[in-house]
Design an enzyme around this catalytic site. Structure first.
Site, PDB file in Angstrom:
ATOM      1  N   GLY A   1     -10.518   4.202  -1.025  1.00 48.45           N
ATOM      2  CA  GLY A   1     -10.602   3.069  -1.946  1.00 48.45           C
ATOM      3  C   GLY A   1     -10.350   1.762  -1.239  1.00 48.45           C
ATOM      4  N   ALA A   2     -10.106   0.729  -2.020  1.00 50.14           N
ATOM      5  CA  ALA A   2      -9.871  -0.584  -1.447  1.00 50.14           C
ATOM      6  C   ALA A   2      -8.512  -0.647  -0.778  1.00 50.14           C
ATOM      7  CB  ALA A   2      -9.964  -1.650  -2.533  1.00 50.14           C
ATOM      8  N   GLU A   3      -7.646   0.275  -1.164  1.00 45.17           N
ATOM      9  CA  GLU A   3      -6.275   0.163  -0.720  1.00 45.17           C
ATOM     10  C   GLU A   3      -5.826   1.328   0.108  1.00 45.17           C
ATOM     11  OE1 GLU A   3      -2.761  -0.808  -3.131  1.00 45.17           O
ATOM     12  OE2 GLU A   3      -4.346  -1.162  -4.591  1.00 45.17           O
ATOM     13  N   ALA A   4      -6.279   2.510  -0.289  1.00 47.02           N
ATOM     14  CA  ALA A   4      -5.669   3.699   0.279  1.00 47.02           C
ATOM     15  C   ALA A   4      -6.705   4.766   0.586  1.00 47.02           C
ATOM     16  CB  ALA A   4      -4.656   4.258  -0.714  1.00 47.02           C
TER      17      ALA A   4
ATOM     18  N   VAL B   1      -7.110   8.605   0.085  1.00 47.57           N
ATOM     19  CA  VAL B   1      -6.520   9.648  -0.737  1.00 47.57           C
ATOM     20  C   VAL B   1      -7.016  10.998  -0.232  1.00 47.57           C
ATOM     21  CG1 VAL B   1      -6.351  10.590  -3.072  1.00 47.57           C
ATOM     22  CG2 VAL B   1      -6.335   8.120  -2.728  1.00 47.57           C
TER      23      VAL B   1
ATOM     24  N   ASP C   1      -5.346  -2.416 -12.989  1.00 41.53           N
ATOM     25  CA  ASP C   1      -6.661  -2.007 -12.470  1.00 41.53           C
ATOM     26  C   ASP C   1      -7.188  -0.875 -13.338  1.00 41.53           C
ATOM     27  OD1 ASP C   1      -8.935  -1.703 -10.919  1.00 41.53           O
ATOM     28  OD2 ASP C   1      -7.937  -0.586  -9.331  1.00 41.53           O
TER      29      ASP C   1
HETATM   30  N1  LIG Z   1      -2.790  12.718  -8.560  1.00 41.32           N
HETATM   31  C1  LIG Z   1      -4.087  12.904  -8.396  1.00 41.32           C
HETATM   32  N2  LIG Z   1      -4.666  14.068  -8.724  1.00 41.32           N
HETATM   33  C2  LIG Z   1      -5.984  14.252  -8.555  1.00 41.32           C
HETATM   34  N3  LIG Z   1      -6.819  13.346  -8.044  1.00 41.32           N
HETATM   35  C3  LIG Z   1      -6.306  12.160  -7.686  1.00 41.32           C
HETATM   36  C4  LIG Z   1      -4.923  11.873  -7.842  1.00 41.32           C
HETATM   37  N4  LIG Z   1      -4.694  10.644  -7.382  1.00 41.32           N
HETATM   38  C5  LIG Z   1      -5.878  10.154  -6.975  1.00 41.32           C
HETATM   39  N5  LIG Z   1      -6.858  11.066  -7.136  1.00 41.32           N
HETATM   40  C6  LIG Z   1      -8.285  10.885  -6.796  1.00 41.32           C
HETATM   41  O1  LIG Z   1      -8.411   9.896  -5.785  1.00 41.32           O
HETATM   42  C7  LIG Z   1      -9.123   8.756  -6.241  1.00 41.32           C
HETATM   43  C8  LIG Z   1      -8.500   7.464  -5.699  1.00 41.32           C
HETATM   44  O2  LIG Z   1      -7.123   7.373  -6.017  1.00 41.32           O
HETATM   45  P1  LIG Z   1      -6.411   5.976  -6.396  1.00 41.32           P
HETATM   46  O3  LIG Z   1      -7.149   5.370  -7.525  1.00 41.32           O
HETATM   47  O4  LIG Z   1      -4.984   6.255  -6.609  1.00 41.32           O
HETATM   48  O5  LIG Z   1      -6.511   5.078  -5.089  1.00 41.32           O
HETATM   49  P2  LIG Z   1      -7.613   3.983  -4.696  1.00 41.32           P
HETATM   50  O6  LIG Z   1      -8.780   4.126  -5.587  1.00 41.32           O
HETATM   51  O7  LIG Z   1      -7.836   4.115  -3.257  1.00 41.32           O
HETATM   52  O8  LIG Z   1      -7.047   2.610  -4.987  1.00 41.32           O
HETATM   53  P3  LIG Z   1      -7.985   1.401  -5.458  1.00 41.32           P
HETATM   54  O9  LIG Z   1      -8.401   1.711  -6.878  1.00 41.32           O
HETATM   55  O10 LIG Z   1      -7.132   0.233  -5.349  1.00 41.32           O
HETATM   56  O11 LIG Z   1      -9.179   1.335  -4.577  1.00 41.32           O
HETATM   57  C9  LIG Z   1      -9.088   8.862  -7.753  1.00 41.32           C
HETATM   58  O12 LIG Z   1     -10.188   8.245  -8.351  1.00 41.32           O
HETATM   59  C10 LIG Z   1      -9.078  10.371  -7.969  1.00 41.32           C
HETATM   60  O13 LIG Z   1     -10.387  10.896  -7.893  1.00 41.32           O
HETATM   61 MG   LIG Z   2      -8.424   3.807  -8.005  1.00 37.12          MG
END
Ligand SMILES: Nc1ncnc2c1ncn2[C@@H]1O[C@H](COP(=O)(O)OP(=O)(O)OP(=O)(O)O)[C@@H](O)[C@H]1O
Ligand SMILES: [Mg+2]
Lengths: 360, 256
Positions: free
Chosen positions: B56-59, B61, B169
């Site tokens: 994502g934009a931040e992390a 996963v 968000d």
């Molecule tokens: N606890 C969880 N269990 C299952 N899937 C998860 C979980 N946390 C995150 N995910 C998956 O990972 C994706 C990205 O996670 P998250 O939204 O926390 O971070 P991000 O999108 O990188 O941050 P941002 O929205 O700022 O870009 C989610 O859309 C989901 O598909």
């Molecule tokens: Mg997200």
């Protein structure tokens, strides 16, 4: 308006070919631009005049409109001359319908209607934001990027889907360019050539390694940004720290740029992640800031993509962007309106336009 | 907040053995050698490879094996484009905020992933892996039942708002749906103090996310969401405020 003193209409056109050039007129803010492009996207001329308010002043709509009225005829003449074409070779006239400031928009719309009647050409009203995007796509040959559109009046993160440029994120208060311009006024930076340019130069004067970074409010809400809190913070703080000599004007310019651009790059990256895209196109006047371009490139490279940027000829408001968008619209079989309907409007959202010239 | 490791039993009560729907989940499962819970002193299964599921934009996963159990690792990496001082501050602030809000909402009985481990220095958050699809995937895939899911999302968001927590968000990518249950994730940008304006902006962000990604059926989906939200929240002033926020949005496209 005086009839254009361009070559007389009675003079025969050089060759009896099909008209295939588009004249574009832009004047939604403090610049008036006129350009000639071909149906293929070749830019034959792209000339511009800018109204620069005295230092310490913001937008002056009445004076700006007057400036545009003064320059439009000579600019049209210059654009045709540089392109080396005759009015008979013009396929249609494109002009900016909006969004923008009312008085300047109207003065350019009047000019567009006049030449359309004079030369018996179809007239095509163009959305200013869409024109920025299409110009960026033409110049950089980027296919389907996420678009960061940053200017004095607009701040939007846009992605194309199903025949519309959809707004994924935007400012929830003032535009980034407006924030920069107002800050420049507070610290007494001049408006010429543009406040943003002067901030950029000040920020890197003598090398950025000498800058002291000041923490500023960083407000990101998902894919949206907000600058008004930051602006009022730095407005009050600037006077204090400059008097105390804890920060210099250059430090403040640097800190402001680092903060607002980081916010923009972050929301752009969020939209890219959301849409699954790795390329970004940056358009609008703030897009010619080299530091912003560098940050976008770093971000895109880390995502395995590229940042597409243009220089001041194309990212600052210009006639070519309007001419080229009119060309796309006209050739797609829509776009032209009866002269009586060739009006303008201050509000005209990017996603109001049905993009019938793209089929992806 | 330096480092928290939630006890294994707390984690165990949240571990779900319900069937999984999304293909990505099946792949994650195949990589797990056994579903037998591991004790703290047992060696960690080393043959399990971490698998990135989103950038994502931040992390970044990833699915990982945490103490013998499938877990989600969210790593906030430094951003090269950002001034290092600003970057460090944002990263640690958001990680701590996310962990705090997850713990808080869980205590309030709202369904969010359980926190397993937090390490601010290395930008790591390890949490329960919630099965199912994101609301975004679900709306893109299935044609019917969208309204019912939106009603559930409406109630879940209202419950979160009742705790004076604003998500920051709230998009369809940050709402997970499994077996008819809704789970909100991604609290790094959360905050606010529960003013009507804050809550309304949350709703506005979600509304626009639905319009931009699922435009054809956005109207009834948003309607279903708001009806359920209003029923649960019982603060009519928030919906009135939403109208104002929308009107501001429409007016914004001007120079100046
Ligand atoms: N606890 C969880 N269990 C299952 N899937 C998860 C979980 N946390 C995150 N995910 C998956 O990972 C994706 C990205 O996670 P998250 O939204 O926390 O971070 P991000 O999108 O990188 O941050 P941002 O929205 O700022 O870009 C989610 O859309 C989901 O598909
Ligand atoms: Mg997200």
């Amino acid at each position: 308006m005086v009839a254009p003193s361009i070559e007389s209409k009675t003079q025969p056109s050089p060759a009896q070919e099909q008209p295939r050039y588009i004249l574009g007129l832009e004047g939604s803010a403090n610049k008036i631009g006129v350009a000639v492009v071909s149906t293929q996207g070749q830019i034959l001329s792209n000339v511009r005049e800018t109204f620069v308010p005295p230092t310490g002043h913001g937008f002056l709509p009445r004076e700006t409109a007057q400036h545009h009225r003064q320059h439009v005829v000579p600019l049209i003449a210059r654009a045709l001359k540089q392109a080396d074409i005759h009015p008979d070779q013009i396929l249609c006239i494109g002009y900016t319908k909006g969004p923008g400031m009312g008085a300047p928009l109207r003065s350019v719309a009047v000019a567009a209607r006049t030449v359309a009647l004079l030369w018996r050409c179809p007239i095509v009203p163009v959305n200013h934001c869409v024109a920025h995007i299409e110009m960026g796509r033409l110049v950089t040959a980027s296919h389907n990027p996420v678009v960061l559109y940053v200017s004095g009046g607009n701040t939007q993160v846009i992605a194309y889907a199903h025949n519309r440029y959809r707004i994924f994120g935007e400012t929830i208060d003032i535009a980034v360019g407006n924030c920069l311009d107002r800050f420049a006024r507070v610290v007494g930076l001049p408006n010429a050539p543009s406040p943003g340019y002067n901030i950029e130069q000040a920020a890197k004067k003598g090398g950025v390694q000498n800058r002291k970074f000041m923490q500023l409010p960083y407000v990101v809400k998902g894919m949206d940004v907000s600058f008004s809190g930051l602006l009022s913070f730095i407005e009050t703080e600037a006077k204090k720290v400059l008097a105390e000599q804890t920060y210099t004007v250059e430090d403040l310019c640097f800190s402001l740029q680092e903060t607002v651009f980081a916010m923009l790059v972050e929301v752009t990256e969020r939209a890219m992640a959301h849409c699954g895209q790795s390329d970004v196109l940056c358009v609008g006047g703030v897009g010619c800031n080299v530091r912003l371009q560098q940050m976008l490139s770093d971000m895109a490279a880390d995502r395995g993509g590229r940042a597409f940027c243009t220089d001041e000829r194309f990212c600052i408001d210009n006639g070519a962007m309007v001419a080229w968008t009119a060309a796309l619209m006209f050739q797609a079989g829509a776009g032209a309106v009866p002269v009586a309907q060739a009006t303008c409007t201050q509000r005209f959202r990017t996603d109001d336009v049905y993009v019938n010239w793209r089929d992806d | 907040m330096e480092e928290i490791t939630v006890s294994d039993s707390a984690a165990a009560d949240t571990a779900s053995s319900l069937p999984r729907k999304r293909p990505a989940d099946e792949k994650r499962d195949q990589q797990l050698p056994s579903k037998k819970p591991h004790m703290d002193n047992e060696p960690r299964p080393t043959e399990v490879k971490e698998r990135e599921i989103s950038r994502g934009a931040e992390a970044v996963v990833s699915v990982i094996n945490f103490l013998g159990r499938k877990a989600i690792q969210k790593q906030r990496l430094p951003k090269r484009y950002r001034h290092p001082e600003l970057d460090a501050k944002l990263t640690s602030r958001r990680l701590q905020q996310e962990a705090r809000v997850l713990l808080r909402l869980r205590k309030e009985g709202i369904r969010v992933p359980a926190v397993y481990s937090v390490n601010v220095k290395s930008g790591l958050l390890i949490m329960e892996c919630v099965p199912g699809l994101t609301l975004k995937e679900l709306l893109q895939e299935n044609q019917q039942g969208g309204d019912e899911v939106m009603r559930k999302a409406g109630r879940a968001v209202a419950k979160m708002h009742k705790c004076d927590i604003v998500h920051g968000d709230l998009t369809t990518g940050n709402i997970l749906v499994h077996d008819g249950k809704v789970c909100i994730i991604d609290f790094g940008l959360s905050g606010g103090n529960g003013t009507e304006e804050d809550l309304a902006v949350d709703l506005y962000v979600l509304e626009r996310a639905v319009v931009s990604a699922h435009s054809e059926k956005a109207q009834p989906l948003n309607e279903a969401f708001l009806v359920a939200y209003a029923e649960e929240l019982r603060r009519p002033a928030v919906l009135k405020r939403l109208e104002e926020v929308r009107a501001r949005g429409r007016k914004r496209d001007m120079s100046g």
